[in-house]
Design a protein around this motif. Structure first.
Motif, PDB file in Angstrom:
ATOM      1  N   GLY A 144       0.816  -1.219   0.000  1.00  0.00           N
ATOM      2  CA  GLY A 144       0.000   0.000   0.000  1.00  0.00           C
ATOM      3  C   GLY A 144       0.842   1.258   0.000  1.00  0.00           C
ATOM      4  N   THR A 145       1.947   1.233   0.742  1.00  0.00           N
ATOM      5  CA  THR A 145       2.837   2.394   0.771  1.00  0.00           C
ATOM      6  C   THR A 145       3.449   2.641  -0.602  1.00  0.00           C
ATOM      7  OG1 THR A 145       3.339   2.034   3.112  1.00  0.00           O
ATOM      8  CG2 THR A 145       4.887   3.402   1.855  1.00  0.00           C
ATOM      9  N   ALA A 146       3.934   1.583  -1.252  1.00  0.00           N
ATOM     10  CA  ALA A 146       4.535   1.739  -2.585  1.00  0.00           C
ATOM     11  C   ALA A 146       3.504   2.227  -3.598  1.00  0.00           C
ATOM     12  CB  ALA A 146       5.159   0.429  -3.041  1.00  0.00           C
ATOM     13  N   LEU A 147       2.297   1.696  -3.530  1.00  0.00           N
ATOM     14  CA  LEU A 147       1.245   2.137  -4.453  1.00  0.00           C
ATOM     15  C   LEU A 147       0.889   3.605  -4.225  1.00  0.00           C
ATOM     16  CD1 LEU A 147      -0.999  -1.041  -4.410  1.00  0.00           C
ATOM     17  CD2 LEU A 147       0.074  -0.039  -6.440  1.00  0.00           C
ATOM     18  N   THR A 148       0.817   3.999  -2.962  1.00  0.00           N
ATOM     19  CA  THR A 148       0.471   5.380  -2.636  1.00  0.00           C
ATOM     20  C   THR A 148       1.594   6.349  -2.993  1.00  0.00           C
ATOM     21  OG1 THR A 148      -0.968   4.652  -0.839  1.00  0.00           O
ATOM     22  CG2 THR A 148      -0.185   6.926  -0.748  1.00  0.00           C
TER      23      THR A 148
END
Length: 122
Positions: free
Chosen positions: A36-40
């Motif tokens: 989720g962090t990488a996508l965000t």
């Protein structure tokens, strides 16, 4: 854009296993947190922030990287060993060029915060 399931399977899961800080039912939470962090932060696309210093799929700033390396990680022997294994022969440019290292640093940043990971709600 990189495929999220590929990043999860080939980068995030092996890194979480290598670090050894997430056990049992917390592993899926850590996996989701890193993906989720990488996508965000980068949409699994940008490895260098356009108008800022952040680098890598997880968009960590060099100051944060240095703080983790020289303050948090040095007090945790197992993390120091894991990070030294994940770093390549170039000590510079690890965040944009080494996804394993960047994922590990992202997880360690979250690990350095005293609050526990939230529960995984589907």
């Amino acid at each position: 854009m990189l495929v999220p399931s590929t990043i999860l399977q080939l980068v995030i899961i092996p890194v979480i296993d290598k670090l050894g800080i997430d056990m049992g039912d917390m592993k899926p939470v850590a996996h989701a947190l890193l993906l989720g962090t990488a996508l965000t932060e980068s949409n699994l696309n940008a490895i260098k922030q356009v108008h800022g210093p952040a680098q890598g799929l997880w968009q960590m700033e060099p100051f944060t990287e240095d703080d983790l390396l020289y303050n948090f990680i040095k007090a945790h022997t197992s993390l120091k060993v894991a990070i030294s294994v994940l770093r390549s022969i170039w000590p510079e440019q690890q965040l944009p060029g080494n996804m394993y290292y960047a994922a590990a640093m992202c997880r360690i940043k979250y690990y350095s915060v005293p609050e526990p990971l939230p529960s995984l709600s589907l």
